[in-house]
Design a protein around this motif. Structure first.
Motif, PDB file in Angstrom:
ATOM      1  N   MET A 290       3.556  59.117   0.414  1.00 19.77           N
ATOM      2  CA  MET A 290       3.892  59.004   1.831  1.00 19.77           C
ATOM      3  C   MET A 290       2.633  58.699   2.616  1.00 19.77           C
ATOM      4  SD  MET A 290       5.728  61.800   4.259  1.00 19.77           S
ATOM      5  CE  MET A 290       6.108  61.400   5.943  1.00 19.77           C
ATOM      6  N   SER A 291       2.702  57.787   3.531  1.00 23.96           N
ATOM      7  CA  SER A 291       1.535  57.404   4.314  1.00 23.96           C
ATOM      8  C   SER A 291       1.776  57.673   5.778  1.00 23.96           C
ATOM      9  CB  SER A 291       1.221  55.912   4.123  1.00 23.96           C
ATOM     10  OG  SER A 291       0.860  55.651   2.789  1.00 23.96           O
ATOM     11  N   GLY A 292       0.690  57.919   6.497  1.00 20.62           N
ATOM     12  CA  GLY A 292       0.795  58.078   7.933  1.00 20.62           C
ATOM     13  C   GLY A 292       0.991  56.736   8.612  1.00 20.62           C
ATOM     14  N   THR A 293       1.327  56.793   9.882  1.00 19.03           N
ATOM     15  CA  THR A 293       1.547  55.576  10.650  1.00 19.03           C
ATOM     16  C   THR A 293       0.226  54.889  10.935  1.00 19.03           C
ATOM     17  OG1 THR A 293       3.438  56.613  11.689  1.00 19.03           O
ATOM     18  CG2 THR A 293       2.546  54.661  12.765  1.00 19.03           C
ATOM     19  N   ALA A 294       0.181  53.586  10.739  1.00 18.84           N
ATOM     20  CA  ALA A 294      -1.068  52.842  10.878  1.00 18.84           C
ATOM     21  C   ALA A 294      -1.329  52.370  12.303  1.00 18.84           C
ATOM     22  CB  ALA A 294      -1.063  51.645   9.938  1.00 18.84           C
ATOM     23  N   ARG A 295      -0.329  52.497  13.201  1.00 15.10           N
ATOM     24  CA  ARG A 295      -0.517  52.009  14.565  1.00 15.10           C
ATOM     25  C   ARG A 295      -1.640  52.772  15.246  1.00 15.10           C
ATOM     26  NH1 ARG A 295       4.491  52.167  18.600  1.00 15.10           N
ATOM     27  NH2 ARG A 295       5.123  50.408  17.287  1.00 15.10           N
ATOM     28  N   ALA A 296      -2.599  52.063  15.794  1.00 18.32           N
ATOM     29  CA  ALA A 296      -3.759  52.691  16.417  1.00 18.32           C
ATOM     30  C   ALA A 296      -3.572  52.805  17.925  1.00 18.32           C
ATOM     31  CB  ALA A 296      -5.018  51.882  16.119  1.00 18.32           C
ATOM     32  N   THR A 297      -4.166  53.858  18.492  1.00 19.53           N
ATOM     33  CA  THR A 297      -4.204  54.014  19.929  1.00 19.53           C
ATOM     34  C   THR A 297      -5.285  53.101  20.479  1.00 19.53           C
ATOM     35  OG1 THR A 297      -3.532  56.317  19.717  1.00 19.53           O
ATOM     36  CG2 THR A 297      -4.586  55.674  21.790  1.00 19.53           C
ATOM     37  N   PRO A 298      -5.013  52.402  21.597  1.00 19.95           N
ATOM     38  CA  PRO A 298      -6.029  51.512  22.156  1.00 19.95           C
ATOM     39  C   PRO A 298      -7.345  52.240  22.377  1.00 19.95           C
ATOM     40  CG  PRO A 298      -3.923  51.169  23.250  1.00 19.95           C
ATOM     41  CD  PRO A 298      -3.744  52.352  22.345  1.00 19.95           C
ATOM     42  N   GLY A 299      -8.434  51.600  21.967  1.00 19.66           N
ATOM     43  CA  GLY A 299      -9.746  52.185  22.147  1.00 19.66           C
ATOM     44  C   GLY A 299     -10.206  53.055  21.001  1.00 19.66           C
ATOM     45  N   ARG A 300      -9.298  53.299  20.019  1.00 20.53           N
ATOM     46  CA  ARG A 300      -9.667  54.108  18.864  1.00 20.53           C
ATOM     47  C   ARG A 300      -9.558  53.275  17.602  1.00 20.53           C
ATOM     48  NH1 ARG A 300      -7.180  60.094  18.944  1.00 20.53           N
ATOM     49  NH2 ARG A 300      -8.277  60.011  16.955  1.00 20.53           N
ATOM     50  N   LYS A 301     -10.545  53.423  16.744  1.00 16.49           N
ATOM     51  CA  LYS A 301     -10.573  52.658  15.505  1.00 16.49           C
ATOM     52  C   LYS A 301      -9.694  53.334  14.453  1.00 16.49           C
ATOM     53  CE  LYS A 301     -13.725  51.074  11.885  1.00 16.49           C
ATOM     54  NZ  LYS A 301     -15.129  51.108  11.390  1.00 16.49           N
ATOM     55  N   ALA A 302      -8.763  52.596  13.885  1.00 14.67           N
ATOM     56  CA  ALA A 302      -7.921  53.134  12.823  1.00 14.67           C
ATOM     57  C   ALA A 302      -8.748  53.341  11.563  1.00 14.67           C
ATOM     58  CB  ALA A 302      -6.754  52.192  12.552  1.00 14.67           C
ATOM     59  N   ARG A 303      -8.527  54.487  10.914  1.00 11.54           N
ATOM     60  CA  ARG A 303      -9.206  54.798   9.664  1.00 11.54           C
ATOM     61  C   ARG A 303      -8.167  55.213   8.633  1.00 11.54           C
ATOM     62  NH1 ARG A 303     -13.002  59.557  10.799  1.00 11.54           N
ATOM     63  NH2 ARG A 303     -11.291  60.134  12.197  1.00 11.54           N
ATOM     64  N   THR A 304      -8.589  55.264   7.384  1.00 10.13           N
ATOM     65  CA  THR A 304      -7.702  55.689   6.307  1.00 10.13           C
ATOM     66  C   THR A 304      -8.325  56.857   5.567  1.00 10.13           C
ATOM     67  OG1 THR A 304      -6.825  53.449   6.022  1.00 10.13           O
ATOM     68  CG2 THR A 304      -6.500  54.987   4.205  1.00 10.13           C
ATOM     69  N   LEU A 305      -7.511  57.862   5.302  1.00 11.26           N
ATOM     70  CA  LEU A 305      -7.908  58.996   4.476  1.00 11.26           C
ATOM     71  C   LEU A 305      -7.261  58.812   3.110  1.00 11.26           C
ATOM     72  CD1 LEU A 305      -7.906  62.762   5.470  1.00 11.26           C
ATOM     73  CD2 LEU A 305      -7.055  62.003   3.253  1.00 11.26           C
ATOM     74  N   TYR A 306      -8.078  58.559   2.109  1.00 10.27           N
ATOM     75  CA  TYR A 306      -7.591  58.377   0.743  1.00 10.27           C
ATOM     76  C   TYR A 306      -7.611  59.716   0.015  1.00 10.27           C
ATOM     77  CZ  TYR A 306      -8.185  53.317   1.318  1.00 10.27           C
ATOM     78  OH  TYR A 306      -8.089  52.006   1.753  1.00 10.27           O
ATOM     79  N   ILE A 307      -6.625  59.933  -0.839  1.00  7.45           N
ATOM     80  CA  ILE A 307      -6.586  61.118  -1.688  1.00  7.45           C
ATOM     81  C   ILE A 307      -6.666  60.674  -3.140  1.00  7.45           C
ATOM     82  CG2 ILE A 307      -5.284  63.154  -2.412  1.00  7.45           C
ATOM     83  CD1 ILE A 307      -3.781  63.003   0.272  1.00  7.45           C
TER      84      ILE A 307
END
Length: 245
Positions: free
Chosen positions: A1-18
């Protein structure tokens, strides 16, 4: 299951890998109600932090590498991403040379491959000691089950200056607090199975919450990166997709 990738304006989207084993892995419909804690992690992190759960049943720090699974992560991980690394359950299997590692040598050596690989790509590695199994003595005392592996990881974390999430200590304390009978409600105990290693939805949620609190405590994540940290998470939020053929 993955989190939503949509980013909030002004914030850089990141990924947390397990990178991990069955205690964290995605489970499918044929395994329900068994639930990996990685399935519940997206409920606790902001939508700008996508969760990419690469944990797989039965893998050790060694077999995960030897099967090319770490390379898959390293081929996509980017600067600013996080890599949470939790192994030991299968590293302990002395009779299986494809998985066994020795705590103070090969276990640490394989863990360094994850740490160095993430850092080489500008990502941040995070070590997580293995979540404890449900084991009690006759007096109702919760017993540790991972031998020297957690200690070996703690030493490596200090030497390599890697943030450490001490899930082993925290989960053992939680099972002790819950006690012999109540702790069963967090594991995959069903009419046909008494599983003291893998979780059901409440157990997966409890461990995921533990992981997120540790990520905040170690300042890997900030308060603005997490959500619902003290809220009840409904069991109905956990879903088990059909396995991919």
């Amino acid at each position: 299951m993955s989190g939503t990738a949509r980013a909030t304006p002004g914030r850089k989207a990141r990924t947390l890998y397990i990178a991990g084993d069955s205690t964290a892995a995605q489970k499918y419909a044929d395994a329900a109600p068994e639930t990996g804690w990685g399935m519940a992690l997206p409920f606790f992190v902001h939508r700008d932090l996508q969760v990419a759960n690469h944990a797989v049943n039965g893998r050790s720090s060694k077999s995960f590498v030897e099967e090319g699974r770490l390379e898959v992560i390293l081929s996509s991980i980017r600067e600013g991403d996080l890599l949470v690394i939790q192994f030991a359950h299968n590293d302990e299997k002395v009779g299986d040379p494809s998985r066994y590692t020795e705590p103070w040598s090969t276990y640490q050596e394989y863990l360094r491959l994850y740490v160095d690989g993430a850092r080489a790509r500008g990502a941040r590695p995070v070590l997580a000691t293995p979540v404890e199994r449900r084991r009690f003595d006759a007096g109702g005392v919760a017993l540790p089950s991972h031998g020297e592996y957690p200690a070996a990881m703690r030493v490596l974390a200090r030497e390599a200056r890697v943030p450490l999430l001490d899930v082993q200590v925290l989960s053992l304390a939680l099972w002790q607090e819950l006690g012999v009978e109540e702790s069963k409600k967090y594991f995959n105990w069903t009419a046909t199975e008494q599983d003291n290693t893998h979780f059901n939805p409440p157990g997966a949620v409890a461990v995921a919450r533990m992981v997120v609190r540790e990520l905040v405590r170690t300042r890997v994540l900030g308060a603005r990166d997490v959500r619902r940290i003290d809220e009840v998470i409904p069991e109905s939020w956990i879903t088990w997709p059909e396995a991919i053929a």
